[in-house]
Design a protein around this motif. Structure first.
Motif, PDB file in Angstrom:
ATOM      1  N   SER A 121     -24.699  40.077   8.790  1.00 17.44           N
ATOM      2  CA  SER A 121     -24.705  39.546   7.424  1.00 17.44           C
ATOM      3  C   SER A 121     -25.418  38.202   7.357  1.00 17.44           C
ATOM      4  N   LEU A 122     -25.480  37.480   8.494  1.00 20.60           N
ATOM      5  CA  LEU A 122     -26.200  36.200   8.491  1.00 20.60           C
ATOM      6  C   LEU A 122     -27.701  36.407   8.633  1.00 20.60           C
ATOM      7  N   PHE A 123     -28.095  37.265   9.567  1.00 22.57           N
ATOM      8  CA  PHE A 123     -29.519  37.393   9.897  1.00 22.57           C
ATOM      9  C   PHE A 123     -30.124  38.724   9.466  1.00 22.57           C
ATOM     10  N   GLY A 124     -29.337  39.535   8.760  1.00 24.93           N
ATOM     11  CA  GLY A 124     -29.854  40.828   8.333  1.00 24.93           C
ATOM     12  C   GLY A 124     -29.647  41.860   9.426  1.00 24.93           C
ATOM     13  N   GLY A 125     -29.427  43.103   8.998  1.00 26.09           N
ATOM     14  CA  GLY A 125     -29.185  44.154   9.972  1.00 26.09           C
ATOM     15  C   GLY A 125     -30.467  44.513  10.697  1.00 26.09           C
ATOM     16  N   SER A 126     -30.480  44.399  12.015  1.00 25.16           N
ATOM     17  CA  SER A 126     -31.637  44.870  12.769  1.00 25.16           C
ATOM     18  C   SER A 126     -31.126  45.434  14.074  1.00 25.16           C
ATOM     19  N   SER A 127     -31.790  46.454  14.563  1.00 24.14           N
ATOM     20  CA  SER A 127     -31.293  47.108  15.767  1.00 24.14           C
ATOM     21  C   SER A 127     -31.378  46.163  16.963  1.00 24.14           C
ATOM     22  N   ALA A 202     -20.972  52.369  13.056  1.00 27.89           N
ATOM     23  CA  ALA A 202     -20.003  51.676  12.201  1.00 27.89           C
ATOM     24  C   ALA A 202     -20.717  50.667  11.308  1.00 27.89           C
ATOM     25  N   LEU A 203     -21.643  49.900  11.890  1.00 20.34           N
ATOM     26  CA  LEU A 203     -22.369  48.908  11.084  1.00 20.34           C
ATOM     27  C   LEU A 203     -23.189  49.582   9.996  1.00 20.34           C
ATOM     28  N   ALA A 204     -23.855  50.670  10.346  1.00 16.96           N
ATOM     29  CA  ALA A 204     -24.666  51.372   9.347  1.00 16.96           C
ATOM     30  C   ALA A 204     -23.774  51.982   8.275  1.00 16.96           C
ATOM     31  N   PHE A 205     -22.577  52.418   8.671  1.00 17.75           N
ATOM     32  CA  PHE A 205     -21.649  53.020   7.704  1.00 17.75           C
ATOM     33  C   PHE A 205     -21.275  52.022   6.615  1.00 17.75           C
ATOM     34  N   VAL A 206     -21.049  50.769   7.004  1.00 14.23           N
ATOM     35  CA  VAL A 206     -20.686  49.765   6.000  1.00 14.23           C
ATOM     36  C   VAL A 206     -21.919  49.116   5.382  1.00 14.23           C
ATOM     37  N   GLY A 207     -23.114  49.636   5.703  1.00 13.70           N
ATOM     38  CA  GLY A 207     -24.320  49.151   5.045  1.00 13.70           C
ATOM     39  C   GLY A 207     -24.959  47.947   5.704  1.00 13.70           C
ATOM     40  N   LEU A 208     -24.584  47.663   6.966  1.00  5.62           N
ATOM     41  CA  LEU A 208     -25.167  46.513   7.653  1.00  5.62           C
ATOM     42  C   LEU A 208     -26.074  46.955   8.796  1.00  5.62           C
ATOM     43  N   GLY A 209     -26.522  48.199   8.734  1.00  4.19           N
ATOM     44  CA  GLY A 209     -27.395  48.702   9.788  1.00  4.19           C
ATOM     45  C   GLY A 209     -28.823  48.237   9.589  1.00  4.19           C
TER      46      GLY A 209
END
Lengths: 255, 514
Positions: A121-127, A202-209
């Motif tokens: 959430s701070l730096f944006g979702g990145s793999s 899990a992260l992608a599920f909550v939209g932070l993927g």
């Protein structure tokens, strides 16, 4: 679990992931062609289509590729750090051992998923971020096992004689300790690998993927919106996720 | 527990109405706890869903947005448009028996609505010089300038009238009548259980003869839409004010469904793509034209709205018949080849990977499927979208305060008069730190002039002409791309009739068929 079962489980995961790598269309969901929305599984679309008419099999393969990439990067980072730190703690002076192991304890107490959510959430979702966070948090598991093995190996005759003839500690570690701790460390890596698969989903599920990649978690979340309208939209990604992490757990289990 | 309570209420209702054949109880689902029941100090949805049935406005709006009497029986506008005189319905009584008078109206506007009701404070208060009560049955609005939207801002959702005898001299935010409301409305307050239910009963002395027909109106707090749909299908709930487009299919044949273009708090909404004109790539007109040709709006309507609504044909909503300009957007047919050509011409060539540019699209999480489909459609012409779902507060900050975005997806509700909801999108004075104002940062002196002209006239024909001229200009300049007009769908069980989902007083005329 028998050795046989572990081998089979590992082979299945390997083949499935290889298929994803080789067959998944390039890019993410938005690069898949659209046909009719909500088509149930059929010959043309073996796993049906999603709400925008994209083939679920292709989406699932893209998700598998993401899952493999993140889990592999996490595992490599964790195993590299874990083995280096574990061996250093086991071979080094008592103060170094204390320092490294207390650090490991502290890191181990961090909730990996929460830190990953914070970073996303701070730096944006990145793999890449996700693999870094998970790798940097999960190494102590491996470091502890490696240290314990190193401590017992250190007292064995062949190590002591090698030290006696003046071999430098780093060389001793690489030549004599590493080959002996590797099998145990790799088994622990399987657990890290499975954890990374679940954390990524899990992260992608909550939209932070990673928005540029397709993820099983994202597919499950999208399918959940159409829970009773298109069962194939959530059932197949959920099966892929559960199946893969279960097989990885079996493959990594100790005899 | 909730179910048992509802059952008890239904049984109690049945016991009380032995004289009538049926109980005449309607159970209504609301998405959240209302908190309190003073509709004049808040614009929250769940609160108005409940409280609007307890109160009245000076006027009400029918399904087409026409002004109908409520507390006021008639009104006259002075020739210069700066004085509007209302005659109030005689003999109206508050639920506690005290008589209603023009002083209540004056007090509510001056002391409560103009200070605490967000929309009325921002949209009406600046135009009003004074509210006067020359006698008990007359209210006069003196305006600083003609304000043609006035009448449409006086319904129960925008301007509910509170009892002065309970609120005078107190802080309206802390008055205990907020949790035991006393209104003039069709239903009286009976009971409230936090996070569970609110029960209203028929006002036997309602000033509209023969109304209401329902004995009781029970609001049940049911947060999840899936649960709401299931409750309606099972008969535990009789009325749903809003049904999501994706759920409409599940209720076909199980309930009466009604599509309207307006609902309390939002009318005539158009899903709109806002271009940040301060970003160099989007300041180029051919790029915006390319978006218009690349987006398949028919597909958007079918796949995201499940057909609930229409492809936008003009910058002003088609339901505002006197102001809309049908065919204004005809020139921009869906044509990816043309979009590609325009992007080439605009100096955005495809890179080796086929991409021309990557742009950020900000939106509410609820609009994610629109965004997902747009990403899909724009990928075909080489534009990559980075989707950024943000909660309403963060969205308003990024778009309207920091202006840190390329594209924003916004549901702009035009309101029942373009002065209410259209002006804010285009007028140069609406650029800046006000949520859901001029997101594009569009400036055009002619457009400003046309809005000022339309906003200060009371001649509907002349106003319509000014708005249509404005639409011709913005359809050419494309500060926004108008996607689809979204309808609200309401649903109720087949044995009920005459619900009015376009109004806050949705149950005033409703009844259960015998």
């Amino acid at each position: 679990m028998s050795r046989h079962a572990r081998t089979i489980a590992g082979a299945i995961v390997g083949v499935l992931y290889l298929c994803c790598l080789l067959l998944a269309p390039a890019g993410a969901l938005q690069s898949l062609p659209m046909s009719g929305p909500f088509l149930p599984p059929s010959f043309a679309h073996p796993l049906g289509t999603d709400d925008l008419g994209r083939d679920m099999l292709a989406a699932l393969a893209q998700g598998g590729r993401t899952s493999l990439m993140v889990a592999t990067a996490t595992a490599l980072l964790a195993v590299g750090l874990g083995m280096a730190i574990g061996m250093a703690a086991g071979m080094g002076a008592p103060w170094l051992d204390d320092l490294l192991m207390r650090t490991a304890d502290m890191v181990l107490s961090l909730p990996a998923l929460l830190v990953a959510i914070l970073v996303a959430s701070l730096f944006g979702g990145s793999s890449l971020n996700l693999a870094l966070v998970l790798g940097l948090i999960r190494w102590p598991t491996i470091a502890r096992i490696v240290r314990a093995e190193t401590l017992s190996l250190r007292r064995s005759d062949f190590v002591r004689s090698s030290v006696a003839v003046g071999t430098r500690p780093v060389a001793v570690a690489v030549r004599h300790i590493l080959p002996h701790v590797s099998p145990t460390a790799l088994s622990a890596t399987g657990i890290v690998f499975g954890g990374a698969i679940l954390a990524e989903a899990a992260l992608a599920f909550v939209g932070l993927g990673d928005p540029a990649l397709t993820s099983w978690g994202q597919l499950i979340a999208a399918g959940y919106t159409f829970f009773d309208r298109a069962w194939w939209m959530w059932a197949f990604p959920a099966l892929a996720l559960c199946g893969t992490s279960a097989l990885v757990a079996v493959a990594a289990s100790r005899a | 527990m909730k179910f048992r309570l509802t059952l008890a209420i239904i049984l109690a209702g049945a016991a009380f109405s032995t004289l009538t054949a049926r109980a005449q109880v309607a159970v209504v689902a609301v998405a959240g706890d209302p908190g309190h029941l003073n509709p004049a100090i808040s614009t929250a949805g769940p609160l108005h869903a409940v409280a609007d049935s307890i109160f009245n406005g000076l006027v009400s709006l029918d399904r087409d947005g026409n002004v109908q009497p409520d507390l006021a029986t008639s009104w006259t506008v002075s020739p210069d448009g700066r004085e509007v005189r209302f005659t109030l319905s005689p003999g109206v009584k508050w639920h506690d028996g005290k008589p209603f008078s023009a002083e209540d109206v004056k007090f509510t506007f001056v002391e409560v609505l103009f200070r605490f009701h967000a929309r009325t404070r921002a949209g009406l208060a600046p135009a009003v010089e004074a509210v006067e009560a020359p006698d008990a049955d007359t209210v006069v609005f003196r305006l600083k300038r003609p304000h043609p939207a006035l009448l449409r801002q006086l319904n129960v959702t925008e301007a509910p009238i509170l009892p002065r005898h309970l609120y005078a001299g107190s802080d309206p935010n802390r008055n205990e009548a907020n949790s035991r409301p006393v209104g003039t409305g069709a239903f009286r307050f009976e009971g409230y259980k936090r996070d569970d239910s609110v029960v209203l009963v028929r006002n036997e002395n309602y000033f509209k003869p023969g109304l209401p027909k329902l004995e009781r109106l029970v609001f049940r707090v049911i947060p999840g839409t899936n649960t709401q749909i299931a409750a309606l299908a099972k008969g535990e709930v009789d009325y749903l004010g809003r049904v999501a487009p994706s759920d409409v299919a599940r209720l076909k044949d199980k309930a009466t469904l009604l599509d309207t273009t307006s609902g309390p708090g939002g009318a005539n909404c158009i899903m709109t793509l806002a271009f940040n004109l301060q970003r160099p790539a989007l300041a180029a007109l051919p790029v915006r034209q390319a978006f218009a040709h690349a987006l398949n709006r028919r597909q958007m309507l079918d796949l995201v709205q499940f057909g609930q609504g229409r492809v936008a044909q003009a910058p002003i909503h088609s339901a505002i018949g006197w102001a809309t300009l049908p065919g204004a957007l005809q020139a921009y047919e869906f044509d990816p080849a043309k979009a590609n050509a325009l992007l080439d011409q605009a100096g955005l060539p495809r890179s080796a990977s086929g991409e021309r540019a990557t742009l950020d699209l900000l939106m509410f999480p609820a609009f994610a499927r629109y965004a997902e489909l747009m990403r899909q459609q724009l990928a075909a012409v080489g534009i990559a979208l980075r989707l950024k779902p943000l909660d309403p507060a963060a969205f308003a900050t990024s778009v309207f305060t920091q202006r840190d975005f390329d594209l924003a997806l916004i549901s702009y509700c035009n309101g029942v008069d373009p002065e209410i909801g259209v002006r804010r999108m285009y007028h140069s004075t609406a650029i800046g730190n006000v949520p859901f104002s001029n997101a594009a940062a569009y400036r055009n002196a002619d457009v400003d002039r046309l809005f000022d002209q339309a906003g200060s006239s009371t001649d509907t024909a002349a106003r319509g002409e000014a708005y249509r001229e404005m639409e011709r200009i913005v359809a050419r300049d494309l500060p926004y791309w108008w996607l689809v007009e979204t309808d609200f769908t309401s649903a109720w069980r087949g044995d009920f009739a005459d619900f009015a989902p376009w109004s806050g007083q949705f149950a005033e005329r409703a009844f259960q068929k015998r």
